[in-house]
Scaffold this active site. Structure first.
Site, PDB file in Angstrom:
ATOM      1  N   ARG A 100       0.819  -1.217   0.000  1.00  8.84           N
ATOM      2  CA  ARG A 100       0.000   0.000   0.000  1.00  8.84           C
ATOM      3  C   ARG A 100       0.854   1.269   0.000  1.00  8.84           C
ATOM      4  O   ARG A 100       0.329   2.377   0.063  1.00  8.84           O
ATOM      5  CB  ARG A 100      -0.962   0.020   1.191  1.00  8.84           C
ATOM      6  CG  ARG A 100      -0.279   0.100   2.545  1.00  8.84           C
ATOM      7  CD  ARG A 100      -1.253   0.033   3.693  1.00  8.84           C
ATOM      8  NE  ARG A 100      -0.555   0.192   4.970  1.00  8.84           N
ATOM      9  CZ  ARG A 100      -1.003   0.903   5.983  1.00  8.84           C
ATOM     10  NH1 ARG A 100      -2.159   1.527   5.883  1.00  8.84           N
ATOM     11  NH2 ARG A 100      -0.322   0.996   7.105  1.00  8.84           N
ATOM     12  N   HIS A 170      -9.037  -2.610   2.738  1.00  8.65           N
ATOM     13  CA  HIS A 170      -9.227  -1.756   3.917  1.00  8.65           C
ATOM     14  C   HIS A 170     -10.134  -0.581   3.525  1.00  8.65           C
ATOM     15  O   HIS A 170      -9.743   0.588   3.563  1.00  8.65           O
ATOM     16  CB  HIS A 170      -7.867  -1.261   4.396  1.00  8.65           C
ATOM     17  CG  HIS A 170      -7.838  -0.675   5.765  1.00  8.65           C
ATOM     18  ND1 HIS A 170      -8.791   0.222   6.228  1.00  8.65           N
ATOM     19  CD2 HIS A 170      -6.960  -0.847   6.790  1.00  8.65           C
ATOM     20  CE1 HIS A 170      -8.486   0.574   7.469  1.00  8.65           C
ATOM     21  NE2 HIS A 170      -7.377  -0.056   7.838  1.00  8.65           N
ATOM     22  N   ASP A 214     -13.084  -1.165  16.717  1.00  8.54           N
ATOM     23  CA  ASP A 214     -12.004  -1.842  15.997  1.00  8.54           C
ATOM     24  C   ASP A 214     -12.173  -3.332  16.248  1.00  8.54           C
ATOM     25  O   ASP A 214     -11.710  -3.861  17.251  1.00  8.54           O
ATOM     26  CB  ASP A 214     -10.642  -1.347  16.494  1.00  8.54           C
ATOM     27  CG  ASP A 214      -9.492  -1.830  15.618  1.00  8.54           C
ATOM     28  OD1 ASP A 214      -9.742  -2.601  14.672  1.00  8.54           O
ATOM     29  OD2 ASP A 214      -8.339  -1.426  15.879  1.00  8.54           O
ATOM     30  N   GLU A 273     -14.254  -3.839   6.196  1.00  5.54           N
ATOM     31  CA  GLU A 273     -13.167  -4.401   5.415  1.00  5.54           C
ATOM     32  C   GLU A 273     -13.393  -5.883   5.123  1.00  5.54           C
ATOM     33  O   GLU A 273     -13.731  -6.656   6.025  1.00  5.54           O
ATOM     34  CB  GLU A 273     -11.851  -4.207   6.166  1.00  5.54           C
ATOM     35  CG  GLU A 273     -11.621  -2.753   6.589  1.00  5.54           C
ATOM     36  CD  GLU A 273     -10.484  -2.597   7.577  1.00  5.54           C
ATOM     37  OE1 GLU A 273      -9.486  -3.349   7.463  1.00  5.54           O
ATOM     38  OE2 GLU A 273     -10.586  -1.729   8.470  1.00  5.54           O
TER      39      GLU A 273
END
EC number: 5.1.3.15
Length: 301
Positions: A100, A170, A214, A273
């Protein structure tokens, strides 16, 4: 390869155009009768997807995102590979792998039989990647822009030993008001709560966001829906090759601490995601490949 050469080799008149984007990176602008999209060749990253005739983008892209070599771009669909999260071997390597934050290659662009556009980007191992992760591979990202956005991340093991990976799309979705958003399709799933020390919990009802979230959801079904009444839309996420999903929103404190987010960006974004994470580890034998697929469809309320 320069912009002019990319347009000569891969441009499609009136549909696929290469240009110099932010940070001097080569960007791809795609526009057809069904949708438009923006793709960064650096990071192999879709930055924008917008159905034809609609004013709202599917993707959240931070106004403070970095466009610098070696940095990740905050927003769109960053690719986490060949690991998701912290370095699985504890060697101090960067979180979420190394693809990435480097330049990809443009492999192919085309018009499909039904009028969609396909863009294929790729990476292969180099001495630099071998020093980070000592395996031979070919990685392809197949992007199809039409009434939906379809992504396929294809990992081919070109070495002589099995490799194991975790990975993710993501994806940062743009939402109208995080307080009104709910995510369905994860009811009754166990999840690892990374905001609470990794404790395993069970999801009761739809996911709502009122603080830092999360979570790695386990044994997920194929379809997840983001309900966004403020934007009067639902985002349908269909996946293949994935048994886990991550839901992430940094909330106020972390959003303020991140230099590449505005303080209140947490109100306007949600990451849902498509992943192979936690125990969802993929082993690929020599000469074989694995495909992780995510399809995003917008339904208006």
């Amino acid at each position: 390869m320069g912009i002019a050469q990319l347009n000569r080799d891969h441009g499609i008149a009136g549909q696929v155009e290469f240009f110099e984007g932010q940070g001097g990176f080569p960007f791809i602008r795609v526009k057809n009768a069904k949708a438009s999209a923006l793709i960064s060749v650096y990071a192999g990253q879709v930055l924008s997807f917008q159905p034809a005739g609609k004013t709202d983008d599917l993707m959240f892209l931070s106004q403070k995102a970095y466009y610098q070599a070696g940095k990740a771009i905050k927003g769109g669909v960053p690719i986490c590979w060949p690991w998701f999260g912290p370095d699985p071997e504890g060697k101090g390597r960067a979180a979420h792998g190394f693809v990435r934050n480097r330049m990809w290659d443009v492999i192919e662009t085309s018009v499909t039989a039904n009028g969609d556009n396909q863009v294929v980007l790729g990476l292969a191992d180099t001495p630099e990647t071998q020093a980070i992760w000592p395996h031979a591979f070919i990685l392809r990202l197949e992007i199809i822009i039409g009434e939906t956005l379809n992504l396929a991340l294809v990992t081919r093991n070109t070495g002589d030993q099995a490799i194991s990976i975790t990975q993710a799309f993501h994806t940062y979705f743009s939402v109208g008001d995080i307080h009104q958003v709910r995510v369905s399709g994860l009811e009754g799933r166990q999840y690892l709560d990374k905001a609470d020390g990794g404790q395993q919990k069970m999801q009761s009802g739809a996911v709502t966001i009122s603080s830092e979230v999360d979570r790695i959801y386990l044994d997920v079904l194929d379809d997840i829906i983001v309900h966004d009444p403020a934007m009067k839309r639902r985002i349908h996420i269909a996946s293949q090759g994935s048994q886990t999903a991550v839901v992430w929103n940094p909330w106020a404190r972390i959003s303020a601490e991140m230099a590449d987010l505005q303080d209140d960006d947490y109100l306007r974004m949600l990451c849902v995601e498509t992943t192979n994470a936690a125990t969802d580890i993929i082993t690929i034998q020599p000469g074989s490949e694995f495909r992780l697929i995510a399809n995003y469809r917008i339904e208006h309320m």
